[in-house]
Design an enzyme around this catalytic site. Sequence first.
Site, PDB file in Angstrom:
ATOM      1  N   ALA A  63      63.733  35.081  17.774  1.00 50.63           N
ATOM      2  CA  ALA A  63      62.938  34.105  17.013  1.00 50.63           C
ATOM      3  C   ALA A  63      61.589  33.997  17.712  1.00 50.63           C
ATOM      4  O   ALA A  63      61.428  34.434  18.849  1.00 50.63           O
ATOM      5  CB  ALA A  63      63.662  32.763  17.016  1.00 50.63           C
ATOM      6  N   GLY A 102      67.537  36.107  18.215  1.00 47.44           N
ATOM      7  CA  GLY A 102      67.614  36.089  16.755  1.00 47.44           C
ATOM      8  C   GLY A 102      67.556  37.471  16.148  1.00 47.44           C
ATOM      9  O   GLY A 102      68.039  37.698  15.049  1.00 47.44           O
ATOM     10  N   GLU A 105      71.035  38.551  16.259  1.00 46.08           N
ATOM     11  CA  GLU A 105      71.774  37.721  15.303  1.00 46.08           C
ATOM     12  C   GLU A 105      71.541  38.196  13.869  1.00 46.08           C
ATOM     13  O   GLU A 105      72.456  38.195  13.053  1.00 46.08           O
ATOM     14  CB  GLU A 105      71.368  36.255  15.462  1.00 46.08           C
ATOM     15  CG  GLU A 105      71.882  35.668  16.776  1.00 46.08           C
ATOM     16  CD  GLU A 105      71.421  34.247  16.980  1.00 46.08           C
ATOM     17  OE1 GLU A 105      70.197  34.046  17.077  1.00 46.08           O
ATOM     18  OE2 GLU A 105      72.262  33.345  17.056  1.00 46.08           O
ATOM     19  N   GLU A 125      69.083  33.758  25.043  1.00 47.22           N
ATOM     20  CA  GLU A 125      68.627  32.389  24.803  1.00 47.22           C
ATOM     21  C   GLU A 125      68.894  31.465  25.988  1.00 47.22           C
ATOM     22  O   GLU A 125      68.150  30.532  26.235  1.00 47.22           O
ATOM     23  CB  GLU A 125      69.287  31.822  23.557  1.00 47.22           C
ATOM     24  CG  GLU A 125      68.792  32.414  22.253  1.00 47.22           C
ATOM     25  CD  GLU A 125      69.518  33.675  21.852  1.00 47.22           C
ATOM     26  OE1 GLU A 125      70.143  34.339  22.691  1.00 47.22           O
ATOM     27  OE2 GLU A 125      69.452  34.008  20.649  1.00 47.22           O
TER      28      GLU A 125
HETATM   29  N1  T1G Z   1      58.525  34.881  20.651  1.00 44.85           N
HETATM   30  C1  T1G Z   1      57.179  34.833  20.764  1.00 44.85           C
HETATM   31  N2  T1G Z   1      56.451  35.637  21.572  1.00 44.85           N
HETATM   32  C2  T1G Z   1      57.135  36.536  22.298  1.00 44.85           C
HETATM   33  C3  T1G Z   1      58.541  36.652  22.250  1.00 44.85           C
HETATM   34  C4  T1G Z   1      59.241  35.771  21.368  1.00 44.85           C
HETATM   35  N3  T1G Z   1      60.560  35.838  21.220  1.00 44.85           N
HETATM   36  N4  T1G Z   1      58.916  37.638  23.111  1.00 44.85           N
HETATM   37  C5  T1G Z   1      57.797  38.112  23.666  1.00 44.85           C
HETATM   38  N5  T1G Z   1      56.726  37.462  23.190  1.00 44.85           N
HETATM   39  C6  T1G Z   1      55.324  37.714  23.532  1.00 44.85           C
HETATM   40  C7  T1G Z   1      55.042  37.494  24.995  1.00 44.85           C
HETATM   41  O1  T1G Z   1      54.754  36.127  25.249  1.00 44.85           O
HETATM   42  C8  T1G Z   1      53.853  38.391  25.210  1.00 44.85           C
HETATM   43  O2  T1G Z   1      52.737  37.709  24.644  1.00 44.85           O
HETATM   44  C9  T1G Z   1      54.133  39.585  24.291  1.00 44.85           C
HETATM   45  O3  T1G Z   1      55.073  39.107  23.317  1.00 44.85           O
HETATM   46  C10 T1G Z   1      54.748  40.761  25.035  1.00 44.85           C
HETATM   47  O4  T1G Z   1      55.881  40.241  25.726  1.00 44.85           O
HETATM   48  C11 T1G Z   1      67.423  31.598  17.065  1.00 44.85           C
HETATM   49  C12 T1G Z   1      66.635  30.681  19.449  1.00 44.85           C
HETATM   50  C13 T1G Z   1      61.111  41.560  24.404  1.00 44.85           C
HETATM   51  C14 T1G Z   1      61.885  42.186  26.695  1.00 44.85           C
HETATM   52  O5  T1G Z   1      64.189  35.433  24.745  1.00 44.85           O
HETATM   53  O6  T1G Z   1      62.326  39.144  26.853  1.00 44.85           O
HETATM   54  O7  T1G Z   1      65.849  34.102  19.292  1.00 44.85           O
HETATM   55  O8  T1G Z   1      51.357  37.565  26.734  1.00 44.85           O
HETATM   56  O9  T1G Z   1      54.954  40.711  28.025  1.00 44.85           O
HETATM   57  O10 T1G Z   1      57.472  42.954  29.164  1.00 44.85           O
HETATM   58  O11 T1G Z   1      69.126  32.274  18.490  1.00 44.85           O
HETATM   59  O12 T1G Z   1      59.123  39.888  25.725  1.00 44.85           O
HETATM   60  O13 T1G Z   1      51.000  39.441  25.096  1.00 44.85           O
HETATM   61  O14 T1G Z   1      50.362  37.077  24.484  1.00 44.85           O
HETATM   62  O15 T1G Z   1      57.371  40.027  27.679  1.00 44.85           O
HETATM   63  O16 T1G Z   1      57.548  44.523  27.133  1.00 44.85           O
HETATM   64  C15 T1G Z   1      65.192  35.046  22.228  1.00 44.85           C
HETATM   65  C16 T1G Z   1      61.929  37.159  24.926  1.00 44.85           C
HETATM   66  C17 T1G Z   1      64.214  34.080  21.626  1.00 44.85           C
HETATM   67  C18 T1G Z   1      63.268  37.557  24.284  1.00 44.85           C
HETATM   68  C19 T1G Z   1      59.527  42.603  25.978  1.00 44.85           C
HETATM   69  N6  T1G Z   1      64.513  36.229  22.674  1.00 44.85           N
HETATM   70  N7  T1G Z   1      61.085  38.313  25.143  1.00 44.85           N
HETATM   71  O17 T1G Z   1      59.073  42.532  27.310  1.00 44.85           O
HETATM   72  O18 T1G Z   1      56.578  42.297  26.924  1.00 44.85           O
HETATM   73  S1  T1G Z   1      64.987  32.571  21.160  1.00 44.85           S
HETATM   74  C20 T1G Z   1      64.019  36.305  23.934  1.00 44.85           C
HETATM   75  C21 T1G Z   1      61.346  39.198  26.153  1.00 44.85           C
HETATM   76  C22 T1G Z   1      65.969  33.035  19.850  1.00 44.85           C
HETATM   77  C23 T1G Z   1      67.755  32.472  18.222  1.00 44.85           C
HETATM   78  C24 T1G Z   1      67.058  32.090  19.474  1.00 44.85           C
HETATM   79  C25 T1G Z   1      60.319  40.268  26.363  1.00 44.85           C
HETATM   80  C26 T1G Z   1      60.738  41.648  25.848  1.00 44.85           C
HETATM   81  P1  T1G Z   1      51.262  37.965  25.273  1.00 44.85           P
HETATM   82  P2  T1G Z   1      56.197  40.767  27.200  1.00 44.85           P
HETATM   83  P3  T1G Z   1      57.644  43.164  27.702  1.00 44.85           P
END
Ligand code: T1G
Length: 688
Positions: A63, A102, A105, A125
């Site tokens: 998400a 998500g 999911e 999460e």
């Molecule tokens: N939402 C918004 N922005 C995100 C994002 C996300 N989920 N993931 C990454 N970004 C942005 C990040 O801030 C950065 O922005 C750019 O993308 C590159 O990320 C309903 C509630 C996928 C392994 O927790 O682990 O789904 O600094 O530098 O090193 O159940 O990003 O360029 O402006 O980290 O190649 C669950 C979080 C969400 C995964 C890639 N998902 N992301 O790593 O790039 S909650 C996560 C990561 C959810 C549902 C629930 C990593 C990555 P900027 P990056 P990277």
Amino acid sequence: MSDFVKISRDDDIALVTIDNRPVNALSFHVRGPLMQALVSLRDDASVAAIIIACAGRTFIAGADITEFGKPVQQPDLRALIVTLESITKPTVAAIHGTALGGGLELALGCHFRVADAGAKLGLPEVKLGLLPGAGGTVRLPRLVGAVKALKMIVSGTPIGATEAHAAGLVDAVFEGDLATHAVNFAREIARKGGPFTPVRDRNAGETNLGAFDAEAADLARKARGLEAPLACAQAVRNAVTLTFDEALAAERALFVKLVASDQSRAQRHLFFAEREAAKIPAKGIVKRRIGRVGVIGAGTMGGGIAMAFANGGYPVTLLETSQEVLDRGLGTIEKNYAVSVSRGSLSEDAKRQRLAQFKGSTDYADLADCDLIVEAVFEDMAVKKEVFGKLDAIAKAGAILATNTSYLDINEIAASISRPQDMLGLHFFSPANVMKLLEIVRADKTAPDALATVVDMARRIGKVAVVVGVCHGFVGNRMLAARGSESEALLLEGATPGQIDKAFTDFGWPMGPFQMGDLAGLDIGWRNRKARGLTAAIADTLCEQGRFGQKTGRGFYLYEAGARAGVPDPEVETLIREKAAEKGIKPREIGAEEIIERTLYPLVNEGAKILEEKIAARASDIDVVWVNGYGFPIGKGGPMFWAGLEGAARIIDRLDHWHRQTGKEVFKPAPLLKRMAEIGSWETDATG
Ligand code: T1G
């Protein structure tokens, strides 16, 4: 369609491609067009199967975290998955990169999942203080079983495609052109015909609830006051003890509670703070190339630093003063890798590859081909200047020269060489091959391209980089000194080491300051104090008695037969009482609240001073330092975020009280802390 969701056809197979760079987060501007695409393809009789895939480097990474805490815009992810599951024709998720949160999911809402061999799948999460809030806790157990789902969801650690296939999470793994493989897979599935059972209607299989609960209890013990891991475990248990809809409703209730919690706000703050910390002015800057890295010193720090670079794929030349010391250092490195292999965290092959990265030498001339040279020699200014004098003579033009000093004045070292623009600090934390934090110290004359080069390098070696300015102790150690400034006073006034450490562990720290001192070695602080002409009545006496902590079996605590956990030592408590009596201090009961006020409030106050002096660029950078370098509890977001939770006005009020009581500078509230109390933000410039 839309720029973010496109439909293409391969005859009767429809391919829905999401394109929301960089990580295809399921933002609102994706969810709307995706819903439209699914509904239209569901009702299109010419479509035999539907594939959901992503453009760019990864499948959906979750998400959109930036949307949390704001009003939900429909359709939300859960509505998308309900629609997806209403489709009776086969639906296939084609996964590459990382299918996370998500994203996974949504894939679980498909009948099938196929993955590129290099893909990873996970529900992280919990790292944001949440749980999977779109059915992940209820669907995942139906594919991989309750215990595997429990481990995946509570740890938040993704698994690879092969493991996912073996566990039943994906139906096929492909090498090469995933889209083509997915179309062929979908066509074959459609040809064979249905019915196709949605994941929600599958059975999680037999669950040994006793084993499950034992596993959950073990994970709960490691939660250290964090709510999300416990909620994750409860939600997975619901999946195998309640009906699907009851479990889904329970998951939703848990999610709504967590997403509004301070702990989740703190952990989401840290997610973005770590990424923000690595952003430095880079416009028009061409980074230098780092081919080979030189490390001077093969002791604990030098060896760990050399391993960090080898682990990141850099060839390393490790220099020592003599072959004997060099061999000892290389031997320790080999032993460290062997331990990782024995623990299963490193393959034999990877160990060989990493060891092959090393070249040993006792001749500075051998560093002449290095693009980055890091010294980790004795913490003495004269020794450092001698080393940099030699480097100045032999290092190639443009080589970046870095010191690992933890508190010496880098500007003074830079002034002693002909190329101050190439000099900076790389302050690793011990063990350097393990600890994530890297303080990158920008000296007055450090060139912008040199700085940008090492910030980029830090990411490659898996470090969390924070750029800091030059002062005694930079950010972390300077604040650590403030946090510890009352330690002796608290002991003399009646608090025992155990009570102080318990106040810290109850706050959420992995261990308290005395446990940490015994672990790191009390002689380190003793040496630092002597170098600076400082004293600490109790700690100095312990060191004079050779009580350095765990390594000598006795420190503030007693360590029986090499035990890791110490027990209170009556001799230490007698020593404390004697020292107090010498100073005419009458011991009294000291509660946890006072301990926190006299340790963590000065910590915050020092952080405010660091911001005022622009030693750190952002308050969130300070949080990143303390969470990644010193174990500040992630559920409190770091000292500066926590100050907001605690209330800056309250902190000021108590600092004033202790300032009146003790007259100590660490308690004098910093102007920026007062501003924080007024405006509720640490922003230092007018723009806020
Ligand atoms: N939402 C918004 N922005 C995100 C994002 C996300 N989920 N993931 C990454 N970004 C942005 C990040 O801030 C950065 O922005 C750019 O993308 C590159 O990320 C309903 C509630 C996928 C392994 O927790 O682990 O789904 O600094 O530098 O090193 O159940 O990003 O360029 O402006 O980290 O190649 C669950 C979080 C969400 C995964 C890639 N998902 N992301 O790593 O790039 S909650 C996560 C990561 C959810 C549902 C629930 C990593 C990555 P900027 P990056 P990277």
